[in-house]
Design a protein around this motif. Sequence first.
Motif, PDB file in Angstrom:
ATOM      1  N   ALA A 154      61.946  81.406  -4.529  1.00  7.82           N
ATOM      2  CA  ALA A 154      61.077  81.166  -3.380  1.00  7.82           C
ATOM      3  C   ALA A 154      59.936  80.297  -3.891  1.00  7.82           C
ATOM      4  O   ALA A 154      59.193  80.706  -4.789  1.00  7.82           O
ATOM      5  CB  ALA A 154      60.550  82.483  -2.822  1.00  7.82           C
ATOM      6  N   VAL A 155      59.818  79.093  -3.351  1.00 13.41           N
ATOM      7  CA  VAL A 155      58.810  78.136  -3.802  1.00 13.41           C
ATOM      8  C   VAL A 155      57.837  77.877  -2.664  1.00 13.41           C
ATOM      9  O   VAL A 155      58.237  77.448  -1.575  1.00 13.41           O
ATOM     10  CB  VAL A 155      59.449  76.810  -4.268  1.00 13.41           C
ATOM     11  CG1 VAL A 155      58.377  75.853  -4.780  1.00 13.41           C
ATOM     12  CG2 VAL A 155      60.500  77.069  -5.346  1.00 13.41           C
ATOM     13  N   LEU A 208      67.363  75.096 -10.885  1.00 14.73           N
ATOM     14  CA  LEU A 208      67.411  75.133 -12.341  1.00 14.73           C
ATOM     15  C   LEU A 208      66.002  75.352 -12.887  1.00 14.73           C
ATOM     16  O   LEU A 208      65.061  74.687 -12.463  1.00 14.73           O
ATOM     17  CB  LEU A 208      67.972  73.829 -12.886  1.00 14.73           C
ATOM     18  CG  LEU A 208      69.404  73.488 -12.479  1.00 14.73           C
ATOM     19  CD1 LEU A 208      69.743  72.068 -12.902  1.00 14.73           C
ATOM     20  CD2 LEU A 208      70.386  74.472 -13.085  1.00 14.73           C
ATOM     21  N   ILE A 209      65.894  76.281 -13.825  1.00 16.00           N
ATOM     22  CA  ILE A 209      64.639  76.547 -14.526  1.00 16.00           C
ATOM     23  C   ILE A 209      64.895  76.382 -16.019  1.00 16.00           C
ATOM     24  O   ILE A 209      65.891  76.898 -16.556  1.00 16.00           O
ATOM     25  CB  ILE A 209      64.155  77.989 -14.249  1.00 16.00           C
ATOM     26  CG1 ILE A 209      63.619  78.110 -12.831  1.00 16.00           C
ATOM     27  CG2 ILE A 209      63.099  78.432 -15.231  1.00 16.00           C
ATOM     28  CD1 ILE A 209      62.218  77.591 -12.656  1.00 16.00           C
ATOM     29  N   ASP A 210      64.009  75.655 -16.684  1.00 18.30           N
ATOM     30  CA  ASP A 210      64.132  75.500 -18.134  1.00 18.30           C
ATOM     31  C   ASP A 210      64.109  76.869 -18.806  1.00 18.30           C
ATOM     32  O   ASP A 210      63.348  77.757 -18.412  1.00 18.30           O
ATOM     33  CB  ASP A 210      62.986  74.640 -18.673  1.00 18.30           C
ATOM     34  CG  ASP A 210      63.219  74.212 -20.108  1.00 18.30           C
ATOM     35  OD1 ASP A 210      63.022  75.054 -21.012  1.00 18.30           O
ATOM     36  OD2 ASP A 210      63.592  73.049 -20.329  1.00 18.30           O
ATOM     37  N   ILE A 220      53.472  78.727  -5.903  1.00 16.96           N
ATOM     38  CA  ILE A 220      54.077  80.010  -6.229  1.00 16.96           C
ATOM     39  C   ILE A 220      55.570  79.780  -6.418  1.00 16.96           C
ATOM     40  O   ILE A 220      56.207  79.115  -5.598  1.00 16.96           O
ATOM     41  CB  ILE A 220      53.862  81.047  -5.107  1.00 16.96           C
ATOM     42  CG1 ILE A 220      52.382  81.413  -4.984  1.00 16.96           C
ATOM     43  CG2 ILE A 220      54.682  82.306  -5.362  1.00 16.96           C
ATOM     44  CD1 ILE A 220      52.091  82.306  -3.792  1.00 16.96           C
ATOM     45  N   MET A 221      56.115  80.290  -7.500  1.00 14.92           N
ATOM     46  CA  MET A 221      57.567  80.328  -7.673  1.00 14.92           C
ATOM     47  C   MET A 221      57.940  81.780  -7.912  1.00 14.92           C
ATOM     48  O   MET A 221      57.437  82.405  -8.846  1.00 14.92           O
ATOM     49  CB  MET A 221      58.018  79.462  -8.845  1.00 14.92           C
ATOM     50  CG  MET A 221      57.843  77.982  -8.620  1.00 14.92           C
ATOM     51  SD  MET A 221      58.717  76.999  -9.866  1.00 14.92           S
ATOM     52  CE  MET A 221      57.885  77.547 -11.346  1.00 14.92           C
ATOM     53  N   GLY A 222      58.798  82.310  -7.066  1.00 17.35           N
ATOM     54  CA  GLY A 222      59.110  83.716  -7.181  1.00 17.35           C
ATOM     55  C   GLY A 222      60.594  84.013  -7.201  1.00 17.35           C
ATOM     56  O   GLY A 222      61.370  83.407  -6.447  1.00 17.35           O
ATOM     57  N   GLU A 238      63.196  73.020 -10.961  1.00 14.06           N
ATOM     58  CA  GLU A 238      61.838  73.502 -10.685  1.00 14.06           C
ATOM     59  C   GLU A 238      61.173  73.956 -11.977  1.00 14.06           C
ATOM     60  O   GLU A 238      61.834  74.194 -12.974  1.00 14.06           O
ATOM     61  CB  GLU A 238      61.872  74.668  -9.689  1.00 14.06           C
ATOM     62  CG  GLU A 238      62.359  74.302  -8.292  1.00 14.06           C
ATOM     63  CD  GLU A 238      61.342  73.518  -7.482  1.00 14.06           C
ATOM     64  OE1 GLU A 238      60.221  73.290  -7.984  1.00 14.06           O
ATOM     65  OE2 GLU A 238      61.671  73.121  -6.353  1.00 14.06           O
ATOM     66  N   GLY A 239      59.858  74.035 -11.897  1.00 13.62           N
ATOM     67  CA  GLY A 239      59.117  74.610 -13.014  1.00 13.62           C
ATOM     68  C   GLY A 239      58.622  73.628 -14.042  1.00 13.62           C
ATOM     69  O   GLY A 239      57.982  74.016 -15.018  1.00 13.62           O
TER      70      GLY A 239
END
Length: 437
Positions: free
Chosen positions: A251-252, A272-274, A155-157, A435-436
């Motif tokens: 939140a991971v 960092l998120i693409d 979960i990534m929130g 992340e991601g």
Amino acid sequence: MTDYRRLRVALLGAGAVGSQVAALLLRHGQELADRAGATLELVGIAVRDPAAKRDADLPAELFTTDVEPLIVGSDIVIELMGGIEPARSHLLQAINSGADVVTANKALLATHGPEIFDAADQVGAQVYYEAAAAGAIPIIRPLRDSLAGDRVQRIMGIVNGTTNYILDRMDTEGAELADVLADAQRLGYAEADPTADVEGYDAAQKAAILASLAFHTTVPLESVHREGITGIDKAMMDAARHAGYVVKLLAVCERLTDGSGESISVRVYPALIDRTHPLASVHGANNAVFVQAEAAGNLMFYGAGAGGVQTASAVLGDVVSAARRHIAGGVGVGESTRANLPIVEIGRVTTSYQITLEVDDEPGVLATIAGILSEGRVSIATLEQTVVTEANGEPGVARLVIGTHKALEQDLSETVRRLAASGVVERVVSVLRVEGD
């Protein structure tokens, strides 16, 4: 008009959310009765000051400061007081008196959830808390019910609207954190004391709740690794944008598998998120929860993470569910926390970094840095160098932006420490996880 069974509903707290819940219960009573199969009678609202100004115009005769008789005489108790005490004591009293309870109290559930759920199991009551993790976004039921037959992997929130508002404006406008935070306080997005939001405490509480549901394991709040956004500045946002990323407080919650079996990691930090990732497009004070499940694949839940009337929607959904359970009869469904997966420290997590350094602009510096990375079992994925020129036109320091491949967090952290102490690094400008991917 259908003659429905009457259920007595008590409301504890009449702040921004509580006053909207009361107003909607009174305004849409018949419609809610038709959905629930029972008349929902709001019998009282417990508050500290009945004369205080409210966000909704409510009948004065509903207000009381005498909580105990209100709780004992009710079928459903809605707790919207916030905080730990007296909310905890009131919820336990309601459960032990035979009532089902509805709460949006993330702090209480993150710290005393097992105690409250155990008390409900003992008497066959039910605890509903859809509004506790992401405001109006329906995420609790999907995790608890819809995905109960699947295996959630990750979960990534984005679960805190205040920090998302701040980081989004820093990204889109090039603003500094302090300036945006001041605006957020003026607009009511941030409290006068914003510590719970900007230091990640609010997000950590929600992460503990989500991870407990997703992995069927009790996750104590102290097991959640937490970092806030106060170290994020304009230079870091510019570097992220240049590299094709956006910074989000995430939140991971992740299921890990290695030779010793399965474990879980629960953590909150700016990452960092693409920009092509769905979470990168979550703007303003909105929230989103991105779920990766083994069979269902990728799922995303998006919407308002806060707000009185928006959160009231989730609370009333729980009230209708509680009413239906009363009509159907039987005991409540307990929380599934029997997996008992171990919770690992962040050092055992596999991540990748973007490391920004200011170094001496001299021959051999890159070789030294590459050697330190190699010795630390960290491999370079990308490297970009720019020279920061002094005011007199002379070359100053070189700025390196290093993207790493995935490695153990403990190795990456130790490598950054060694870089800082190497003698060729003038300053570690920033360290952000990716992340991601």
